[in-house]
Design an enzyme around this catalytic site. Structure first.
Site, PDB file in Angstrom:
ATOM      1  N   ASP A   1       0.817  -1.214   0.000  1.00  0.00           N
ATOM      2  CA  ASP A   1       0.000   0.000   0.000  1.00  0.00           C
ATOM      3  C   ASP A   1       0.855   1.270   0.000  1.00  0.00           C
ATOM      4  O   ASP A   1       0.672   2.163   0.833  1.00  0.00           O
ATOM      5  CB  ASP A   1      -0.952   0.030   1.202  1.00  0.00           C
ATOM      6  CG  ASP A   1      -1.746  -1.253   1.363  1.00  0.00           C
ATOM      7  OD1 ASP A   1      -2.144  -1.812   0.335  1.00  0.00           O
ATOM      8  OD2 ASP A   1      -1.958  -1.682   2.507  1.00  0.00           O
TER       9      ASP A   1
ATOM     10  N   GLU B   1     -11.106   1.209  -4.129  1.00  0.00           N
ATOM     11  CA  GLU B   1     -10.499   1.650  -2.867  1.00  0.00           C
ATOM     12  C   GLU B   1      -9.224   2.418  -3.186  1.00  0.00           C
ATOM     13  O   GLU B   1      -8.938   2.749  -4.323  1.00  0.00           O
ATOM     14  CB  GLU B   1     -10.197   0.432  -1.981  1.00  0.00           C
ATOM     15  CG  GLU B   1      -9.306  -0.598  -2.663  1.00  0.00           C
ATOM     16  CD  GLU B   1      -9.093  -1.871  -1.847  1.00  0.00           C
ATOM     17  OE1 GLU B   1      -9.182  -1.810  -0.614  1.00  0.00           O
ATOM     18  OE2 GLU B   1      -8.828  -2.918  -2.466  1.00  0.00           O
TER      19      GLU B   1
END
Length: 545
Positions: A15, A188
């Site tokens: 991430d 997302e």
């Protein structure tokens, strides 16, 4: 031309959020249940990186006791504005079932080394928050919104935006849903950029597995409507045989000379688990791909023409193994030493522990100045008080060794060397006692066998001398782990068993904690009696092979 070889942050570093401040580049990555929270790496050339800070290091910022495996810190976002670093992060308290308890916070600091502030609570409506600083100085929080009422798998309700008031230290104004994604679903990981009169919205889609993708949309207005890139996915490895798989969840940085690079998460499945024979072995010929190193960070060069959507410089949308480096002076860092000795000065930077902001309950570097003393706490299945100190596995093949000084009080007291993914995925070479109180060596193994999370005992306990240190070692080669040991002054003895290291991976098993972290190798102590009896560790070695 200098090349960047992927991944740039090997091992569990997912991430990525990237930032440039003058000549310095920073990447923040998720740490999930590992403490302290958020890893920040630094570079000056996009080729060489070193860990410089884990900013969430005290109870007022983060307390993850009780967080599930692969809960905790998800998808941080690091930005710079108004003379401050701004770090947004999520602490996920529940991640299974229909509901998610995902609390989003903001901390700031004048320098990357800190001091980092106490957090400002933002919201809990979803995860993957990011902060956008617009040209007029106003700030906006973006996050995906979680819709627990959807009965099917896609509970991702779109990307929402709300203004953040610096003066009031809270979110203000209306919440707007600005983008619901494409048919890839699971939208997302939003990041917003302003360029050439457009707002560009970068998102991740397709879940974090092998259909993961990076999607971009844009609008003339901050609040939309946002038009999806006609090419739809800027980056994906789905349906390819790329070396880098599961490519997604990305962020973009512009260099000093105006070049653009995209960092993204990825994974590298073991060849054995792709159905590719290795040394005559075809361990998982059914192509059940497994990636013990977890989700890593890679980088791709972009071409971003004015007024256009960006494209990968090498063409297509599959990730490249190597990419051209920017024209920057090389800036290498000193490599980590393979051998760590322990002292009161602090843990070596590679090491973390699980969940708690009270490390003094787990270990001491001062009670015995030449050793790391671990206090036996709850069992390997604990989500609360677990004395496990470990570092990331960053290589497919490596050896690890430690030297332990421990006289177990009874069989409820055990400590040693562990290969760890989570509470239901580990291999553990432990010094303990038998029922008669004699010191023995044993192996506990839990190879991703949820929903029956039994512990397996692959060897009969091996008698050890009653006193003296014991060296514990393991050799990992792809999908195979072999333990060994040596008594004080003796030669190494192999245990004669092979354990499945591919089980210490994101994809193995089907229980809680899958998909999000990666393999660690470290040391631990347990005392199921609750008496907190200790074990001393004199050294730790991690060496790629």
């Amino acid at each position: 031309m200098t090349e960047i070889r992927n991944p740039i942050l090997p091992g569990f570093n997912p991430d990525p959020s990237i930032l440039r401040v003058d000549d310095d580049y920073y990447i923040a990555t998720s740490t999930f249940e590992w403490y302290p929270g958020v890893q920040i790496h630094h570079s000056r050339d996009l080729v060489n990186w070193r860990l410089v800070k884990r900013p969430l290091d005290r109870a007022s910022q983060l307390d993850m006791r009780g967080d599930p495996d692969s809960g905790g810190i998800w998808a941080p976002c690091l930005t710079w504005a108004d003379g401050l670093f701004w770090l947004i992060y999520t602490d996920v308290k529940r991640r299974d079932g229909a509901w998610k308890d995902s609390h989003n916070y903001l901390v700031t600091a004048p320098a990357i080394e800190g001091p980092w502030s106490d957090p400002v609570y933002l919201n809990s409506s979803g995860f993957d928050p990011s902060l956008f600083h617009d040209e007029d100085g106003r700030k906006y929080l973006l996050n995906m919104i979680w819709n627990h009422n959807r009965t099917r798998g896609d509970k991702f309700g779109g990307i929402v935006i709300q203004e953040y008031s610096v003066k009031e230290r809270r979110l203000v104004g209306p919440i707007r849903n600005i983008y619901r994604g494409t048919d890839r679903k699971f939208t997302e990981g939003p990041h917003l950029y302003r360029r050439d009169g457009w707002y560009y919205l970068l998102t991740a889609e397709g879940g974090t597995g092998y259909d993961h993708a990076v999607t971009m949309a844009r609008s003339r207005d901050l609040f939309g409507p946002y038009e999806t890139d006609p090419a739809k996915h800027l980056l994906t490895a789905s349906g390819t045989q790329s070396y880098l798989q599961r490519a997604g969840h990305a962020d973009i940085v512009e260099t000093q000379s105006g070049e653009h690079y995209l960092v993204h998460l990825c994974s590298r499945p073991l060849d054995e688990t792709r159905g590719i024979p290795v040394d005559g072995k075809d361990i998982h010929a059914d192509d059940v791909r497994r990636s013990p190193l977890g989700r890593e960070t890679a980088i791709q060069k972009l071409i971003w023409e004015p007024g256009e959507f960006p494209r990968l410089a090498h063409g297509g949308n599959a990730p490249a193994d190597t990419v051209p480096a920017p024209d920057l002076p090389p800036h290498p860092f000193e490599p980590e030493p393979a051998l760590s000795r322990f002292s009161p000065e602090g843990l070596p930077s590679a090491f973390q522990w699980l969940r708690t902001p009270e490390p003094e309950r787990l270990f001491s570097l001062s009670e015995r100045p030449d050793a790391l003393r671990l206090f036996g706490r709850e069992s390997p299945g604990s989500q609360f008080d677990h004395a496990l100190i470990a570092r990331r596995q960053t290589d497919f093949a490596f050896r690890a060794e430690t030297e332990i000084d421990m006289i177990p009080g009874d069989y409820q007291h055990y400590a040693g060397l562990i290969s760890w993914y989570g509470r239901f995925k580990f291999h553990y070479l432990a010094v303990t006692a038998d029922e008669a109180g004699a010191r023995v060596l044993t192996v506990y193994s839990c190879p991703a066998n949820w929903p029956d999370p039994r512990v397996e005992y692959p060897i009969e306990p091996i008698p050890l001398p009653g006193t003296g240190t014991v060296r514990l070692g393991c050799d990992v080669d792809g999908a195979t782990l072999r333990f060994r040991y040596a008594t004080d002054g003796g030669d190494w003895q192999n245990l004669g068993i092979e354990l499945d290291q591919s089980a210490i991976s994101d994809e193995a098993g089907n229980g809680p904690g899958n998909n999000f972290t990666g393999a660690f190798i470290g040391i631990c102590a347990h005392d199921s009696s609750g008496r907190g009896r200790h074990a001393d560790f004199l050294s730790f070695l991690y060496e790629p092979r």
